[in-house]
Design a protein around this motif. Structure first.
Motif, mmCIF file in Angstrom:
data_model
loop_
_atom_site.group_PDB
_atom_site.id
_atom_site.type_symbol
_atom_site.label_atom_id
_atom_site.label_comp_id
_atom_site.label_asym_id
_atom_site.label_seq_id
_atom_site.Cartn_x
_atom_site.Cartn_y
_atom_site.Cartn_z
ATOM 1 N N LYS A 91 -18.034 6.523 -9.204
ATOM 2 C CA LYS A 91 -16.861 6.966 -8.456
ATOM 3 C C LYS A 91 -15.601 6.975 -9.323
ATOM 4 C CE LYS A 91 -14.497 5.923 -4.119
ATOM 5 N NZ LYS A 91 -14.751 5.542 -2.725
ATOM 6 N N ILE A 102 -4.466 8.667 -2.394
ATOM 7 C CA ILE A 102 -5.496 8.932 -3.415
ATOM 8 C C ILE A 102 -5.495 7.798 -4.437
ATOM 9 C CG2 ILE A 102 -6.234 10.519 -5.251
ATOM 10 C CD1 ILE A 102 -5.115 12.814 -3.596
ATOM 11 N N GLY A 103 -6.668 7.265 -4.683
ATOM 12 C CA GLY A 103 -6.850 6.269 -5.738
ATOM 13 C C GLY A 103 -7.731 6.898 -6.805
ATOM 14 N N TRP A 160 -9.043 -1.533 -1.627
ATOM 15 C CA TRP A 160 -9.076 -0.653 -2.805
ATOM 16 C C TRP A 160 -8.352 -1.339 -3.947
ATOM 17 C CZ3 TRP A 160 -11.448 3.683 -4.404
ATOM 18 C CH2 TRP A 160 -10.958 4.301 -5.553
ATOM 19 N N GLY A 181 -11.096 8.091 -4.727
ATOM 20 C CA GLY A 181 -11.337 8.047 -3.282
ATOM 21 C C GLY A 181 -10.075 8.474 -2.543
ATOM 22 N N ILE A 182 -10.259 8.941 -1.334
ATOM 23 C CA ILE A 182 -9.144 9.476 -0.527
ATOM 24 C C ILE A 182 -9.126 8.776 0.823
ATOM 25 C CG2 ILE A 182 -8.204 11.561 0.564
ATOM 26 C CD1 ILE A 182 -9.869 13.194 -1.529
ATOM 27 N N GLN A 230 -0.996 -2.304 -6.193
ATOM 28 C CA GLN A 230 -0.948 -2.456 -4.739
ATOM 29 C C GLN A 230 -1.495 -3.845 -4.414
ATOM 30 O OE1 GLN A 230 -1.642 1.583 -2.473
ATOM 31 N NE2 GLN A 230 -3.390 1.175 -3.778
ATOM 32 N N SER A 285 0.876 -1.180 0.000
ATOM 33 C CA SER A 285 0.000 0.000 0.000
ATOM 34 C C SER A 285 0.910 1.225 0.000
ATOM 35 C CB SER A 285 -0.881 0.007 1.247
ATOM 36 O OG SER A 285 -1.364 1.319 1.503
ATOM 37 N N THR A 286 0.643 2.168 -0.883
ATOM 38 C CA THR A 286 1.478 3.379 -0.919
ATOM 39 C C THR A 286 1.344 4.152 0.387
ATOM 40 O OG1 THR A 286 -0.306 4.565 -2.040
ATOM 41 C CG2 THR A 286 1.428 3.626 -3.435
ATOM 42 N N ASN A 287 0.196 4.028 1.068
ATOM 43 C CA ASN A 287 0.058 4.710 2.369
ATOM 44 C C ASN A 287 1.075 4.174 3.370
ATOM 45 O OD1 ASN A 287 -2.153 6.261 1.503
ATOM 46 N ND2 ASN A 287 -3.142 6.087 3.495
ATOM 47 N N GLY A 293 -4.073 -2.671 -1.177
ATOM 48 C CA GLY A 293 -4.578 -1.289 -1.201
ATOM 49 C C GLY A 293 -5.764 -1.167 -0.249
ATOM 50 N N ARG A 294 -5.749 -0.107 0.544
ATOM 51 C CA ARG A 294 -6.816 0.078 1.541
ATOM 52 C C ARG A 294 -7.761 1.200 1.134
ATOM 53 N NH1 ARG A 294 -2.490 0.002 4.969
ATOM 54 N NH2 ARG A 294 -2.477 2.234 5.427
ATOM 55 N N GLY A 295 -9.042 1.002 1.419
ATOM 56 C CA GLY A 295 -10.013 2.081 1.280
ATOM 57 C C GLY A 295 -10.461 2.531 2.657
ATOM 58 N N ARG A 296 -11.420 3.413 2.711
ATOM 59 C CA ARG A 296 -11.943 3.873 3.999
ATOM 60 C C ARG A 296 -12.810 2.782 4.623
ATOM 61 N NH1 ARG A 296 -15.569 7.413 3.375
ATOM 62 N NH2 ARG A 296 -15.413 8.179 5.486
ATOM 63 N N PHE A 344 -1.492 6.712 -5.199
ATOM 64 C CA PHE A 344 -0.330 7.424 -4.647
ATOM 65 C C PHE A 344 -0.662 8.005 -3.284
ATOM 66 C CE2 PHE A 344 -1.639 11.858 -5.339
ATOM 67 C CZ PHE A 344 -2.658 11.699 -6.266
#
Ligand code: BTN
Length: 260
Positions: A119, A145-146, A60, A122-123, A49, A25-27, A52-55, A70
């Motif tokens: 969509k 941000i995706g 994600w 997403g952030i 990713q 995950s870039t985060n 990758g994670r979403g909220r 990113f």
């Protein structure tokens, strides 16, 4: 400084970012760099990713070659970050969208960017303590941000409700230009806010382009859910919903707009 398999590259305007073919995950990578004292606006971009994670604990999906995933290290801001970043993202993307489609480019509370009811982006914002010893308790933020720039070869998964930026632009898009435009907008806005804080204009832009207000919504945060009419937003960016039981204020969560 370790870069976790991400290498520095230059974007078309000269801005430097870390790029990797694949990261979990870039985060996570940006957070790690922040903990090692990387400067604000350090950016990590990955083509894929694996986690990758979403909220709200969601995953994600990043589409290689056509998606942008990113994360940017951001200092503390006085305007709520999800609001500020949504405004920057909306402004940056508006420049790419054809005039006919611009009306349909909108924000959904708290920080989704939609085209119509689909969509686009997403952030995910996460915060960490600045590394000791000079931190003084200060925190830094990782804004992930995706964004779907193009459409993947097999199309989007039917259930994803996703749209791509290239569907509403006049010309094919190179991801590096889009990434640089977003980073430029973020840095310009944050710099302006530091020198001359103007919450009112950021909030006004957000409210002007947010489709949530005045709509019947279902709010949920993973455990709880309620229905009502989204009335407004507090200065902290929390959503005010008029329910049958009275007014409630929601600080986290997501909304489904009536008719979605
Ligand atoms: C959401 O809409 O739920 C937020 C999605 C955020 C996805 C981005 S992609 C880059 C960064 N890395 C992650 O793992 N998540 C964010």
């Amino acid at each position: 400084m370790k870069t976790y398999m991400a290498e520095p590259i230059s974007l078309p305007g000269g801005r430097r970012v870390y790029f990797a073919d694949e990261l979990s995950s870039t985060n996570d990578t940006a957070a790690q760099l922040g903990k090692e004292n990387a400067p604000d606006f350090t950016t990590v971009w990955a083509d894929r990713q694996t986690r990758g994670r979403g909220r709200l604990g969601r995953s994600w999906q990043t589409y290689p070659d056509v998606g942008l995933a990113f994360s940017v290290i951001i200092p503390t801001t006085s305007v709520p970050l999800p609001i500020l970043v949504s405004v920057c993202l909306h402004k940056a993307l508006s420049a790419f969208v054809s005039p006919e489609a611009r009306e349909r480019l909108c924000i959904k509370w708290p920080n989704d960017i939609l085209i119509g009811d689909k969509k686009l982006s997403g952030i995910l914002t996460e915060s960490y303590p600045r590394p000791e010893p000079a931190s003084g308790g200060e925190r830094f933020y990782v804004v992930g941000i995706g964004l779907n720039v193009g459409v993947p070869a097999g199309g989007f998964e039917a259930a994803s409700n996703a749209a791509a930026l290239c569907d509403v632009t006049k010309a094919p898009l190179e991801r590096t230009f889009v990434l640089e435009a977003i980073l430029n907008e973020l840095e310009k806005t944050l710099d302006l806010q530091t020198r001359n804080p103007d919450h009112a204009s950021v909030i006004a832009y957000y409210k002007n382009h947010c489709v949530t207000f005045g709509k019947k919504v279902q709010w949920r945060d993973g455990q709880n859910s309620t229905e009502g009419v989204a009335r407004d937003m507090t200065p902290e960016g929390h959503l005010i919903i008029q329910t049958a039981q009275g007014e409630i204020t929601c600080n986290v969560g997501d909304v489904i707009l009536h008719g979605e």
